[in-house]
Design an enzyme around this catalytic site. Sequence first.
Site, mmCIF file in Angstrom:
data_model
loop_
_atom_site.group_PDB
_atom_site.id
_atom_site.type_symbol
_atom_site.label_atom_id
_atom_site.label_comp_id
_atom_site.label_asym_id
_atom_site.label_seq_id
_atom_site.Cartn_x
_atom_site.Cartn_y
_atom_site.Cartn_z
ATOM 1 C CE LYS A 22 -4.255 -1.941 1.819
ATOM 2 N NZ LYS A 22 -5.226 -2.027 2.895
ATOM 3 C CE LYS B 264 -14.801 -4.430 2.694
ATOM 4 N NZ LYS B 264 -13.439 -4.514 3.213
ATOM 5 C CE LYS C 286 -8.494 -9.810 -0.631
ATOM 6 N NZ LYS C 286 -8.924 -9.701 0.721
HETATM 7 N N1 AQP Z 1 -12.489 -12.597 -1.975
HETATM 8 C C1 AQP Z 1 -12.640 -13.062 -0.749
HETATM 9 N N2 AQP Z 1 -12.922 -14.356 -0.539
HETATM 10 C C2 AQP Z 1 -13.083 -14.817 0.723
HETATM 11 N N3 AQP Z 1 -12.988 -14.064 1.831
HETATM 12 C C3 AQP Z 1 -12.731 -12.759 1.665
HETATM 13 N N4 AQP Z 1 -12.584 -11.744 2.543
HETATM 14 C C4 AQP Z 1 -12.319 -10.615 1.862
HETATM 15 N N5 AQP Z 1 -12.286 -10.852 0.532
HETATM 16 C C5 AQP Z 1 -12.535 -12.188 0.384
HETATM 17 C C6 AQP Z 1 -12.717 -11.872 3.986
HETATM 18 O O1 AQP Z 1 -13.699 -10.938 4.444
HETATM 19 C C7 AQP Z 1 -13.347 -10.468 5.738
HETATM 20 C C8 AQP Z 1 -13.413 -8.982 5.796
HETATM 21 O O2 AQP Z 1 -12.433 -8.451 4.930
HETATM 22 P P1 AQP Z 1 -11.881 -6.998 5.202
HETATM 23 O O3 AQP Z 1 -13.023 -6.068 5.251
HETATM 24 O O4 AQP Z 1 -11.015 -7.024 6.407
HETATM 25 O O5 AQP Z 1 -10.973 -6.625 4.054
HETATM 26 P P2 AQP Z 1 -10.078 -7.434 3.091
HETATM 27 O O6 AQP Z 1 -9.709 -8.775 3.584
HETATM 28 O O7 AQP Z 1 -8.939 -6.581 2.723
HETATM 29 O O8 AQP Z 1 -11.171 -7.594 1.974
HETATM 30 P P3 AQP Z 1 -11.445 -6.718 0.719
HETATM 31 O O9 AQP Z 1 -12.864 -6.875 0.389
HETATM 32 O O10 AQP Z 1 -10.452 -7.068 -0.322
HETATM 33 O O11 AQP Z 1 -11.245 -5.230 1.183
HETATM 34 P P4 AQP Z 1 -10.224 -4.112 0.722
HETATM 35 O O12 AQP Z 1 -10.359 -4.052 -0.758
HETATM 36 O O13 AQP Z 1 -10.746 -2.892 1.433
HETATM 37 O O14 AQP Z 1 -8.841 -4.501 1.164
HETATM 38 C C9 AQP Z 1 -11.961 -11.025 6.062
HETATM 39 O O15 AQP Z 1 -12.107 -12.141 6.913
HETATM 40 C C10 AQP Z 1 -11.447 -11.447 4.713
HETATM 41 O O16 AQP Z 1 -10.529 -12.545 4.805
#
Ligand code: AQP
Length: 320
Positions: A110, A194, A191
Amino acid sequence: MKRLTGFQPTGNLHLGNLLGAMRPLVEAQETAESIAMIADLHAMTMEHDPPALRRSTLGVATMLLAAGVDPARTAIIANSQVPEHAELHYLLECVTAYGEAARMIQFKEKSAAGGPVRLSLLTYPVLMASDILVHDVNQVPVGEDQSQHLELARTLATRFNARYGETFTVPEGVRPESAARIMDLAEPTAKMSKSSVSAAGRIGLLDPPEVIRKTISRAVTDTLGVVRHDRVNQPGVTNLLEILTACTGSPAGAYSSYGALKRDVTEAVDALLAPVRKRHAELSDDPGYVREILAEGKTRVRPAALATVRRARAAIGLLD
Ligand code: AQP
């Protein structure tokens, strides 16, 4: 057994969040005491918009309830509303080396993206350690991308205990059996996320059926023409098969065309999301209720969090 699952209010939750974290959390309610934590403090480690952050924090709480998190069994909290998270964060910084924080992969990625880097981006794995340790959590459900952060939490707990006396529970990482890793539909080697720039690979939990159908019909596959589980050579098709299995709870059958597979995936995703959308619409009419749930969650977890911070303060040499 106590578990903590965190969600960053950094955008709209998607199918990956539901199948990878929210549904396992709902299932674990039967057997474990869980805390569902909205990491609004973490959402400020990158540039953010204050009104959007507030909306998003309430939005994640609403979505957790809509997905079946039962506030009578699972405390739903925002980490900013339980001040012991921030207090313990500082105490843990005092047992963390600069190099340990700087070599975290997510910090490297990041901070390399350009633009000003907030100091909180460097220290946020320590805040994450605090989120876990302050609640005496024994188990943390983690995906691979979070395992380095959990390892830091374990290291800091062990180090603090060794230096200053037994203070923290050292947490274990667990991978719930039902947790699926959902890939981006437009770029199936990454993956579903968001924050990916394009929404083409993401199914939002509130997407209407027509949008879900379009997104899945445009999902990237390949030119091999066979429906096979092969993550290396057919990542798109494999992702669709895994989404189908995760949504229905039973292994996918045989398919002779990508079109037929996509039709079943669309049906399964829609069947999973329709009740979530309905419940979300009901809850959205009553934002006061969602705020009450957060206030109740805070009241429920605070005594144990205060006790942990008191132990840590005494051990490290601070006055009462
Ligand atoms: N693609 C995914 N498949 C399975 N599990 C997922 N998680 C996130 N993406 C996937 C799980 O959701 C929980 C919450 O995630 P987070 O809000 O902490 O953020 P993250 O892991 O960084 O997920 P994002 O959606 O990709 O967010 P951004 O883009 O903001 O970084 C966690 O338990 C995560 O493992």
